[in-house]
Design an enzyme around this catalytic site. Structure first.
Site, PDB file in Angstrom:
ATOM      1  N   ASN A  51       0.864  -1.178   0.000  1.00 24.49           N
ATOM      2  CA  ASN A  51       0.000   0.000   0.000  1.00 24.49           C
ATOM      3  C   ASN A  51       0.903   1.232   0.000  1.00 24.49           C
ATOM      4  OD1 ASN A  51      -1.783   2.052   0.573  1.00 24.49           O
ATOM      5  ND2 ASN A  51      -2.301   1.327   2.643  1.00 24.49           N
TER       6      ASN A  51
ATOM      7  N   LYS B 238       0.084   4.281  -0.190  1.00 25.97           N
ATOM      8  CA  LYS B 238      -0.543   5.463   0.427  1.00 25.97           C
ATOM      9  C   LYS B 238      -0.319   6.696  -0.455  1.00 25.97           C
ATOM     10  CE  LYS B 238      -0.165   3.221   4.850  1.00 25.97           C
ATOM     11  NZ  LYS B 238      -0.109   3.305   6.294  1.00 25.97           N
TER      12      LYS B 238
ATOM     13  N   HIS C  97      -9.643   1.169   4.764  1.00 23.80           N
ATOM     14  CA  HIS C  97      -8.369   1.303   5.488  1.00 23.80           C
ATOM     15  C   HIS C  97      -8.581   2.183   6.725  1.00 23.80           C
ATOM     16  CE1 HIS C  97      -4.274   2.459   6.462  1.00 23.80           C
ATOM     17  NE2 HIS C  97      -3.901   1.359   5.835  1.00 23.80           N
TER      18      HIS C  97
ATOM     19  N   GLU D  98      -6.939   4.522   7.961  1.00 20.92           N
ATOM     20  CA  GLU D  98      -6.720   5.957   7.747  1.00 20.92           C
ATOM     21  C   GLU D  98      -7.958   6.607   7.144  1.00 20.92           C
ATOM     22  OE1 GLU D  98      -3.017   5.572   5.620  1.00 20.92           O
ATOM     23  OE2 GLU D  98      -2.078   4.908   7.490  1.00 20.92           O
TER      24      GLU D  98
ATOM     25  N   GLU E  79      -5.607  -5.096  10.400  1.00 22.76           N
ATOM     26  CA  GLU E  79      -4.562  -4.111  10.649  1.00 22.76           C
ATOM     27  C   GLU E  79      -4.856  -3.387  11.960  1.00 22.76           C
ATOM     28  OE1 GLU E  79      -2.501  -2.883   6.752  1.00 22.76           O
ATOM     29  OE2 GLU E  79      -4.236  -1.602   6.992  1.00 22.76           O
TER      30      GLU E  79
ATOM     31  N   GLY F 219       2.377   1.955  10.942  1.00 23.16           N
ATOM     32  CA  GLY F 219       3.350   3.040  10.838  1.00 23.16           C
ATOM     33  C   GLY F 219       4.036   3.358  12.158  1.00 23.16           C
TER      34      GLY F 219
ATOM     35  N   SER G 273       3.267  -2.453  10.305  1.00 18.59           N
ATOM     36  CA  SER G 273       4.711  -2.550  10.507  1.00 18.59           C
ATOM     37  C   SER G 273       5.306  -3.900  10.088  1.00 18.59           C
ATOM     38  CB  SER G 273       5.076  -2.210  11.962  1.00 18.59           C
ATOM     39  OG  SER G 273       4.667  -0.880  12.266  1.00 18.59           O
TER      40      SER G 273
HETATM   41  P1  PGA Z   1       2.726   0.079   7.707  1.00 18.07           P
HETATM   42  O1  PGA Z   1       1.270   0.323   7.061  1.00 18.07           O
HETATM   43  O2  PGA Z   1       3.256  -1.195   7.092  1.00 18.07           O
HETATM   44  O3  PGA Z   1       3.523   1.285   7.309  1.00 18.07           O
HETATM   45  O4  PGA Z   1       2.536  -0.048   9.172  1.00 18.07           O
HETATM   46  C1  PGA Z   1       0.372  -0.727   6.817  1.00 18.07           C
HETATM   47  C2  PGA Z   1      -0.903  -0.186   6.220  1.00 18.07           C
HETATM   48  O5  PGA Z   1      -1.352   0.885   6.648  1.00 18.07           O
HETATM   49  O6  PGA Z   1      -1.500  -0.801   5.311  1.00 18.07           O
END
Ligand code: PGA
Length: 253
Positions: free
Chosen positions: A9, A11, A96, A98, A168, A174, A214
């Site tokens: 992803n 982003k 997601h 976010e 997730e 992150g 992560s």
């Molecule tokens: P990350 O993000 O691997 O940077 O923790 C995962 C995601 O948001 O899909």
């Protein structure tokens, strides 16, 4: 046997040029990865050119979001699922955290997006996951159950083949703080049970459940040995072709 899925992803990172460079760098590094589906999700503006440049390879392209609306129309700023398909995507990430947190996406919207994506012929990667507060209050499973049932109600048995779930935990995204393989496995097994209750045992057995939060080359193998972890949704570590390729090729690590 469930075929694993490793999805990157990206982003809101990378210009068109940077997206193409990363995609082309990734292509040869994962060319022999027949053990899993390899997916990258660039920003909308890079999607078509990346999909064109990856044509004939084993790397598939995903959108990061789509409209709740099925048909074209007066919806400024939105992109319909069928337009993603037209641009070369085979998948779309929906719900997601976010988007749920910062763009007020509700389960009802997630459900409409899933339905729009399926009707456009896309496979959905539907994200679920609890916040740290929710986990500390002992509500993690209730939250995940609500998101699963809210997002997936009303789908037919045939539609379920086009659903991938990504667990997730928000506190792991992150942050560098991954769920332990045991914590992830426990929630993945729970997700499979909830899916079996809502649909059928056969559909639950076939469902691919990805872990996200992560994921890195150093922790992917420990996650992938867990019985109910069928792949990963990778953010930060997917931005560089070399580190994402190491995750895809986790069997060689
Ligand atoms: P990350 O993000 O691997 O940077 O923790 C995962 C995601 O948001 O899909």
């Amino acid at each position: 046997m469930r075929k694993p899925v490793i999805a990157g992803n990206w982003k809101m990172y990378k210009t068109v040029g940077e997206s193409v460079d990363t995609a082309l760098a990734l292509k040869p590094l994962v060319a022999n990865a027949n053990h899993c589906e390899v997916i990258i999700a660039p920003v909308f503006t890079s999607l078509k050119v990346v999909a064109d440049r990856l044509e004939g390879s084993n790397v598939r392209v995903s959108g990061q979001n789509c409209s709740t609306e099925v048909e074209e129309g007066a919806h400024t700023g939105e992109v319909a699922a069928f337009m993603l398909r037209d641009a070369g995507a085979s998948y779309v990430i929906v719900g997601h955290s976010e988007r749920r947190q910062f763009y007020s996406e509700t389960d009802a919207m997630v459900r409409r997006k899933c339905q729009a994506a399926i009707s456009a012929g896309l496979t959905v990667i539907m994200c679920v996951g609890e916040t740290l507060d929710q986990r500390e209050l002992g509500n993690a499973k209730n939250v995940v159950r609500g998101q699963l049932n809210g997002g997936l109600s009303g789908l037919t048995a045939l539609d379920l083949d086009r659903i991938i779930v990504a667990y997730e935990p928000v506190w792991a995204i992150g942050t560098g703080r991954t769920a332990t393989p045991e914590q992830a496995q426990e929630m993945h097994a729970f997700i499979r049970r909830v899916f079996a209750e809502g649909h059928t045992a056969t559909a639950a057995e076939a469902l691919r459940i990805l872990y996200g939060g992560s994921v890195k080359p150093e922790n992917i193998s420990g996650l992938m040995v867990q019985g109910d972890i069928d792949g990963a949704l990778v953010g930060g570590a997917s931005l560089k072709a070399e580190s994402f390729a190491k995750i895809v090729n986790y069997k060689d690590e």
